[in-house]
Design a protein around this motif. Structure first.
Motif, PDB file in Angstrom:
ATOM      1  N   ASP A   1       0.929  -1.224   0.104  1.00 46.22           N
ATOM      2  CA  ASP A   1       0.051   0.188  -0.085  1.00 46.22           C
ATOM      3  C   ASP A   1       0.841   1.284  -0.083  1.00 46.22           C
ATOM      4  O   ASP A   1       1.977   1.256   0.287  1.00 46.22           O
ATOM      5  CB  ASP A   1      -0.956  -0.055   1.263  1.00 46.22           C
TER       6      ASP A   1
ATOM      7  N   LYS B   1       1.130   4.954   1.734  1.00 48.75           N
ATOM      8  CA  LYS B   1       0.438   5.536   2.883  1.00 48.75           C
ATOM      9  C   LYS B   1       0.429   7.380   2.747  1.00 48.75           C
ATOM     10  O   LYS B   1      -0.214   7.860   3.346  1.00 48.75           O
ATOM     11  CB  LYS B   1       1.258   5.227   4.208  1.00 48.75           C
TER      12      LYS B   1
ATOM     13  N   GLY C   1      -4.593   7.049   5.355  1.00 46.44           N
ATOM     14  CA  GLY C   1      -4.907   5.776   5.916  1.00 46.44           C
ATOM     15  C   GLY C   1      -4.740   4.859   4.751  1.00 46.44           C
ATOM     16  O   GLY C   1      -4.694   3.611   4.864  1.00 46.44           O
TER      17      GLY C   1
ATOM     18  N   TYR D   1      -2.983  -9.151  10.004  1.00 46.12           N
ATOM     19  CA  TYR D   1      -2.442  -8.293   8.858  1.00 46.12           C
ATOM     20  C   TYR D   1      -0.917  -7.891   9.349  1.00 46.12           C
ATOM     21  O   TYR D   1      -0.761  -7.470  10.477  1.00 46.12           O
ATOM     22  CB  TYR D   1      -3.239  -7.195   8.947  1.00 46.12           C
TER      23      TYR D   1
ATOM     24  N   GLU E   1       4.195  -3.552  11.895  1.00 44.32           N
ATOM     25  CA  GLU E   1       3.028  -3.431  12.652  1.00 44.32           C
ATOM     26  C   GLU E   1       2.223  -4.566  12.611  1.00 44.32           C
ATOM     27  O   GLU E   1       2.266  -5.160  11.484  1.00 44.32           O
ATOM     28  CB  GLU E   1       2.295  -2.114  12.377  1.00 44.32           C
TER      29      GLU E   1
ATOM     30  N   ASN F   1      -1.845  -5.696  12.328  1.00 48.56           N
ATOM     31  CA  ASN F   1      -3.215  -5.016  12.457  1.00 48.56           C
ATOM     32  C   ASN F   1      -4.218  -6.195  12.607  1.00 48.56           C
ATOM     33  O   ASN F   1      -3.845  -7.281  12.279  1.00 48.56           O
ATOM     34  CB  ASN F   1      -3.630  -4.289  11.323  1.00 48.56           C
TER      35      ASN F   1
ATOM     36  N   ARG G   1      -7.383  -6.698  11.582  1.00 46.45           N
ATOM     37  CA  ARG G   1      -8.431  -6.826  10.605  1.00 46.45           C
ATOM     38  C   ARG G   1      -7.976  -6.542   9.178  1.00 46.45           C
ATOM     39  O   ARG G   1      -6.617  -6.240   8.906  1.00 46.45           O
ATOM     40  CB  ARG G   1      -9.319  -5.422  10.989  1.00 46.45           C
TER      41      ARG G   1
ATOM     42  N   GLY H   1      -6.923  -4.906   5.868  1.00 49.78           N
ATOM     43  CA  GLY H   1      -6.339  -3.456   5.402  1.00 49.78           C
ATOM     44  C   GLY H   1      -7.038  -2.691   4.613  1.00 49.78           C
ATOM     45  O   GLY H   1      -7.619  -3.351   3.685  1.00 49.78           O
ATOM     46  N   ASP H   2      -6.914  -1.597   4.648  1.00 51.82           N
ATOM     47  CA  ASP H   2      -7.788  -0.718   3.649  1.00 51.82           C
ATOM     48  C   ASP H   2      -6.694   0.490   3.169  1.00 51.82           C
ATOM     49  O   ASP H   2      -5.855   1.166   3.748  1.00 51.82           O
ATOM     50  CB  ASP H   2      -8.710   0.138   4.270  1.00 51.82           C
ATOM     51  N   PRO H   3      -6.050   0.232   1.869  1.00 52.49           N
ATOM     52  CA  PRO H   3      -6.833  -0.260   0.740  1.00 52.49           C
ATOM     53  C   PRO H   3      -6.405  -1.452   0.093  1.00 52.49           C
ATOM     54  O   PRO H   3      -6.915  -1.922  -0.674  1.00 52.49           O
ATOM     55  CB  PRO H   3      -6.742   1.028  -0.274  1.00 52.49           C
ATOM     56  N   GLU H   4      -5.620  -2.373   0.726  1.00 51.46           N
ATOM     57  CA  GLU H   4      -5.215  -3.503   0.319  1.00 51.46           C
ATOM     58  C   GLU H   4      -6.411  -4.523  -0.264  1.00 51.46           C
ATOM     59  O   GLU H   4      -6.195  -5.041  -1.105  1.00 51.46           O
ATOM     60  CB  GLU H   4      -3.975  -4.234   0.981  1.00 51.46           C
TER      61      GLU H   4
HETATM   62  N1  GLY Z   1      -3.342  -0.070   4.650  1.00 45.18           N
HETATM   63  C1  GLY Z   1      -2.979   0.279   6.129  1.00 45.18           C
HETATM   64  C2  GLY Z   1      -4.074  -0.026   6.990  1.00 45.18           C
HETATM   65  O1  GLY Z   1      -5.131  -0.606   6.672  1.00 45.18           O
HETATM   66  O2  GLY Z   1      -3.903   0.069   8.156  1.00 45.18           O
END
Ligand code: GLY
Length: 429
Positions: free
Chosen positions: A206, A208, A220, A263, A277, A279, A281, A283-286
Motif C-alpha cells: 500500500d 500511505k 489511511g 495483518y 506493525e 493489525n 483486521r 487492511g484498507d485499501p489493500e
Molecule cells: N493499509 C493500512 C491499514 O489498513 O492500516
C-alpha cells in the motif's frame, strides 16, 4: 448463510461485494454501510463500536455470520459480545485485538515469540523524551501507542519534527513508541487465522503518503496493488513460518487466541522480513485489490475461520494477473476533508465506496476523507494500472485528489529488496 458486515469503508464494500458472489450466501447486510454497499446489500443503521448494539442487530437480523471490518469495534469488544450471543463472528476478541490496539503490547508479544521487528522503546514521561530520541535516529520513527486510523506514525530525519510529534502525543495523554528505522520495501500480508491455523492471502503493497513519490503526510492509504511481482521466491511461506505462526501460537498460549484477519505490515530488509506493525483486521485499501483476485467463496472462508474450521477448507483459488486500487480523496484530506460534494460516475462496476452517502435528491455525496476506491484488474500490473486509472477518469468529485503513481515502480520493475539473494538467505535462516 445470512452475513452481516460491520463497517462503512471501501474495505467493507469489497467484503460485501466478494461475499455477494459466494453461492452459500442467502442474505447480505452492511451496517452502517455507505451508498455503495446500499446498492448490493441491506443497509442497517448501527453504532459499529457499541458491542450491545451490534449484538442486538445481529440477533434481530438473524445473522449466521458477523464480519467486523474496522479495528475500533474489535478493540472495543464487539466480537466478544457477538460470540457470547452464540453467533459466529469473524474478528478477534478485544484481548487479541490488542495486537493492533497497543503497539507496546504487540512488541512484547513479538519479543516473546522471537519475531523479527524493529528495536523499540516506550516513552510515557515527557522528561525522558530527549534522552530516548538520542538513542534513535536519524531516521526517527515515532508512533502513537494506540489506534490512530493509520495516521499515527511520523517517520522523519528532522529531530525537531520527531520531538514535536512525541510531545504532542504525550501532551494528549498517549504513550509514545520510538522505533529504529527499517530499510526496505514494505509489504502487507493478510492471513486468515482461526485461533491456530493460518492461511495467507496474496501479498500486497500500500501507499500511505498523500502525494506522488511518497511525499506529504501519512494517510489511511492512497492506493495498493497485489500480488508483488518483485517478491523473492518463498516470501509468503517464510513470513508465515517465521512471523505469523509464532505470533498466533504466542497469543494462543496466553489464552487469547486470535480469530479473524491478522495483518502483518512488513519491511523487507537486507536481514529478511521484519514486522513494522500488526493489525487485527483487513487492511484498507489493500483489501480492495486482494479480494478482486480471490476466486474462493469469501463468506464460506470467513465462516470457517470464525468457527475454527479453516484447516478443512481447500487451498485458496486466485485469478491470474494483478489488481490495482487507487483512492480518490476529498479536498483537504488527510487534514479536514470537505464533505457534501456531489460525486458522479460512482455507480460504475469497480468503484468501491467509502466516504459516501445517498442524498435525498438521489445524488451520491461525499461524507469523509477517503471518498472511494477504484479497482482495476489485468493480466499484469501495467494492465491493471491502466484499467484502474481509466476507471478513475470516469468518476468526478469536485476538489478530489489521488496519487498517479500507484504500483508504477513495481510495474516498471524498479522495486528491489535490499541485499537480494543475501536477504533471501537471511530470511531462510
Ligand atoms: N493499509 C493500512 C491499514 O489498513 O492500516
Amino acid at each position: 448463510m445470512r452475513v452481516l458486515v460491520i463497517g462503512s469503508g471501501a474495505r467493507e464494500h469489497a467484503l460485501v461485494l466478494a461475499a455477494s458472489h459466494d453461492p452459500a450466501v442467502t442474505a447480505l447486510a452492511c451496517a452502517p454501510g455507505n451508498a455503495g454497499t446500499a446498492a448490493i446489500s441491506e443497509q442497517l443503521p448501527v453504532d459499529a463500536t457499541d458491542p450491545a448494539a451490534v449484538t442486538a442487530l445481529a440477533r434481530e437480523w438473524r445473522a449466521d455470520l458477523v464480519v467486523i471490518g474496522p479495528e475500533a469495534p474489535l478493540v472495543n469488544g464487539v466480537a466478544d459480545a457477538v460470540r457470547a450471543a452464540g453467533i459466529a463472528c469473524f474478528g478477534p476478541s478485544a484481548a487479541a485485538a490488542r495486537i493492533e490496539g497497543s503497539k507496546a503490547f504487540a512488541k512484547e508479544v513479538m519479543r516473546a515469540a522471537g519475531v523479527p521487528t524493529a528495536h523499540s522503546e516506550v516513552v510515557d514521561n515527557p522528561a525522558h523524551i530527549d534522552a530516548a530520541l538520542d538513542r534513535f535516529g536519524p531516521i526517527w520513527v515515532v508512533k502513537d501507542d494506540g489506534l490512530a486510523a493509520g495516521k499515527g506514525v511520523v517517520v522523519t530525519d528532522d529531530l525537531a519534527k520527531a520531538r514535536a510529534y512525541a510531545v504532542t502525543l504525550l501532551d494528549g495523554g498517549h504513550r509514545v513508541v520510538l522505533e529504529s528505522y527499517l530499510d526496505g520495501p514494505e509489504a502487507s500480508l493478510f492471513c486468515l487465522v482461526d485461533g491456530t491455523t493460518v492461511r495467507p492471502l496474496l501479498p500486497a503493497q500500500d501507499f500511505k503518503r498523500v502525494g506522488d513519490g511518497d511525499t506529504g503526510p501519512n494517510t489511511g492509504g492512497m492506493g495498493a496493488y497485489a500480488p508483488l511481482p518483485w517478491a523473492p521466491d518463498g516470501l509468503v511461506d517464510d513470513i508465515v513460518a517465521r512471523i505469523v505462526q509464532p505470533t498466533v501460537d504466542e497469543l494462543a498460549n496466553r489464552g487469547t487466541p486470535f480469530t479473524g484477519l491478522l495483518y502483518a505490515g512488513l519491511a523487507l530488509t537486507a536481514d529478511g522480513p521484519h514486522v513494522v506493525e500488526f493489525n487485527c483486521r483487513f487492511g484498507d485499501p489493500e483489501t480492495q485489490a486482494v479480494l478482486a483476485l480471490l476466486e474462493s467463496p469469501l463468506a464460506t472462508l470467513l465462516h470457517a475461520t470464525a468457527t475454527g474450521k479453516l484447516a478443512e477448507q481447500p487451498p485458496l483459488q486466485w485469478a491470474p494477473g494483478a489488481a490495482v486500487t487507487v483512492v480518490l480523496a476529498a479536498e483537504g484530506y488527510p487534514g479536514r476533508p470537505r464533505v457534501d460534494d456531489v460525486i458522479t460516475g460512482a455507480d460504475a462496476p469497480g468503484v468501491l465506496h467509502a466516504g459516501t452517502r445517498r442524498a435525498e435528491d438521489g445524488s451520491v455525496r461525499s461524507s469523509g476523507g477517503r471518498v472511494l476506491s477504484v479497482v482495476g484488474t489485468g493480466e499484469d500490473l501495467e494492465a491493471a494500472r491502466t484499467n484502474a486509472y481509466q476507471l478513475l477518469r470516469s468518476v468526478h468529485l469536485p476538489g478530489g485528489h489521488h496519487r498517479t503513481d500507484i504500483a508504477l515502480a513495481a510495474a516498471r520493475g524498479e522495486v528491489t529488496v535490499p541485499g537480494g539473494d543475501q536477504a533471501q538467505a537471511a530470511a531462510n535462516g
